[in-house]
Design a protein around this motif. Structure first.
Motif, short mmCIF file in Angstrom:
data_model
loop_
_atom_site.label_atom_id
_atom_site.label_comp_id
_atom_site.label_asym_id
_atom_site.label_seq_id
_atom_site.Cartn_x
_atom_site.Cartn_y
_atom_site.Cartn_z
N MET A 6 -6.46 -11.28 -1.48
CA MET A 6 -5.17 -11.24 -1.17
C MET A 6 -5.20 -9.87 -0.42
SD MET A 6 -1.46 -11.30 -3.28
CE MET A 6 -0.54 -10.08 -3.15
N THR A 7 -4.54 -9.88 0.81
CA THR A 7 -4.44 -8.66 1.71
C THR A 7 -3.12 -7.62 1.32
OG1 THR A 7 -5.51 -9.84 3.32
CG2 THR A 7 -4.57 -7.86 4.07
N ALA A 8 -3.35 -6.27 1.12
CA ALA A 8 -2.20 -5.43 1.20
C ALA A 8 -1.41 -5.44 2.23
CB ALA A 8 -2.85 -4.23 0.50
N LYS A 9 -0.19 -5.39 2.07
CA LYS A 9 0.67 -5.12 3.22
C LYS A 9 0.58 -3.57 3.45
CE LYS A 9 5.65 -4.89 4.02
NZ LYS A 9 5.77 -3.49 3.99
N ALA A 10 0.41 -3.14 4.99
CA ALA A 10 0.22 -1.86 5.22
C ALA A 10 1.57 -1.29 5.30
CB ALA A 10 -0.33 -2.09 6.75
N PHE A 11 1.51 0.06 4.92
CA PHE A 11 2.78 0.97 4.90
C PHE A 11 2.90 1.30 6.09
CE2 PHE A 11 4.65 5.02 4.30
CZ PHE A 11 5.56 4.99 3.51
N THR A 12 4.33 1.35 6.62
CA THR A 12 4.72 1.34 7.95
C THR A 12 5.65 2.71 8.25
OG1 THR A 12 6.71 0.05 7.89
CG2 THR A 12 4.72 -1.19 8.29
N ILE A 33 6.98 7.35 -3.06
CA ILE A 33 5.84 6.37 -2.76
C ILE A 33 5.00 5.94 -3.95
CG2 ILE A 33 3.91 5.89 -0.99
CD1 ILE A 33 5.45 7.79 1.07
N GLU A 34 4.59 6.93 -4.38
CA GLU A 34 3.86 6.65 -5.77
C GLU A 34 4.36 5.61 -6.65
OE1 GLU A 34 0.87 10.37 -6.09
OE2 GLU A 34 2.77 10.42 -7.23
N ARG A 35 5.89 5.97 -6.92
CA ARG A 35 6.70 5.12 -8.00
C ARG A 35 6.75 3.75 -7.27
NH1 ARG A 35 9.45 10.00 -8.41
NH2 ARG A 35 11.04 9.13 -7.16
N GLU A 36 6.98 3.64 -6.03
CA GLU A 36 7.45 2.30 -5.44
C GLU A 36 6.06 1.44 -5.37
OE1 GLU A 36 10.06 2.51 -2.04
OE2 GLU A 36 11.67 3.52 -3.32
N TYR A 37 5.05 2.04 -4.90
CA TYR A 37 3.87 1.35 -4.61
C TYR A 37 2.86 1.13 -5.59
CZ TYR A 37 5.90 0.79 -0.03
OH TYR A 37 6.72 0.55 1.00
N GLY A 38 3.15 2.03 -6.88
CA GLY A 38 1.91 2.05 -7.83
C GLY A 38 0.78 2.47 -7.47
N ILE A 39 0.76 3.67 -6.74
CA ILE A 39 -0.44 4.16 -6.06
C ILE A 39 -0.44 5.74 -6.63
CG2 ILE A 39 -1.07 2.59 -4.32
CD1 ILE A 39 0.01 4.55 -2.37
N SER A 40 -1.34 6.22 -6.48
CA SER A 40 -1.54 7.70 -6.80
C SER A 40 -2.11 8.63 -5.29
CB SER A 40 -2.62 8.04 -7.89
OG SER A 40 -2.84 9.61 -7.81
N LEU A 41 -1.09 9.37 -4.98
CA LEU A 41 -1.64 9.91 -3.41
C LEU A 41 -2.18 11.63 -3.91
CD1 LEU A 41 1.54 8.98 -1.56
CD2 LEU A 41 -0.63 8.07 -1.37
N ASP A 42 -3.11 12.02 -3.20
CA ASP A 42 -3.60 13.34 -3.25
C ASP A 42 -2.65 14.27 -2.66
OD1 ASP A 42 -5.35 15.59 -2.00
OD2 ASP A 42 -6.48 14.86 -3.63
N ALA A 50 -4.63 4.44 2.92
CA ALA A 50 -5.65 4.83 2.48
C ALA A 50 -5.94 4.29 0.80
CB ALA A 50 -6.62 5.94 2.80
N GLN A 51 -4.76 4.58 0.38
CA GLN A 51 -4.74 4.15 -1.09
C GLN A 51 -4.26 3.05 -1.45
OE1 GLN A 51 -5.61 6.39 -3.34
NE2 GLN A 51 -6.47 7.42 -2.09
N LEU A 52 -3.26 2.11 -0.68
CA LEU A 52 -3.15 0.87 -0.85
C LEU A 52 -4.23 -0.10 -0.63
CD1 LEU A 52 0.46 0.72 1.20
CD2 LEU A 52 0.18 0.50 -1.26
N ALA A 53 -5.17 0.37 0.55
CA ALA A 53 -6.40 -0.66 0.76
C ALA A 53 -7.15 -1.13 -0.62
CB ALA A 53 -7.17 -0.18 1.77
N PRO A 54 -7.62 0.23 -1.27
CA PRO A 54 -8.50 -0.34 -2.62
C PRO A 54 -7.60 -1.00 -3.45
CG PRO A 54 -8.71 2.12 -1.89
CD PRO A 54 -7.64 1.68 -0.98
N ALA A 55 -6.41 -0.77 -3.73
CA ALA A 55 -5.43 -1.48 -4.74
C ALA A 55 -5.54 -2.98 -4.52
CB ALA A 55 -4.10 -1.03 -4.55
N ALA A 56 -5.85 -3.48 -3.21
CA ALA A 56 -5.95 -4.64 -2.70
C ALA A 56 -7.32 -5.45 -2.98
CB ALA A 56 -5.58 -5.09 -1.45
#
Length: 88
Positions: free
Chosen positions: A1-7, A53-62, A81-87
C-alpha cells in the motif's frame, strides 16, 4: 500500500491550527520556497506544528530536522521522509 504524500495544503491547515497566521501574510500565495520567518513563523510555532503532525499521522519527527527546515518545501520533505518508511 502506498502512503499518501503530505502536501502544502495540509501543512497550511496545520500551521493555521497550531500557530495562526501573521497579519498581512497570504498563505494562499506562492509560499513553497518562502522562508518561515518571512511568513511570521518562528521555531516554536514549527515545533508545535510538528507535534500536531506527529499526533495526526502517527509518525515521529526529528526536532533538529524540523528546525533546519527553513521553508514549507523543506518541512514537507521532512514529513514525507517519515511517512515513506511507515508505508513500507
Amino acid at each position: 500500500m502506498t502512503a499518501k504524500a503530505f502536501t502544502l495544503d495540509e501543512l497550511k491547515t496545520i500551521l493555521l491550527e497550531a500557530a495562526g497566521v501573521a497579519e498581512g501574510v497570504d498563505l494562499d500565495g506562492d509560499i513553497l520556497d518562502t522562508e518561515f520567518d518571512v511568513l511570521g513563523y518562528e521555531s516554536l510555532a514549527l515545533l508545535e506544528t510538528g507535534s500536531v503532525i506527529e499526533r495526526e499521522y502517527g509518525i515521529s519527527l526529528d526536532e533538529e530536522a524540523i528546525g533546519d527546515a527553513r521553508t514549507p518545501r523543506a518541512f514537507i520533505e521532512v514529513v514525507n521522509a517519515q511517512l515513506a518508511p511507515a508505508a513500507a
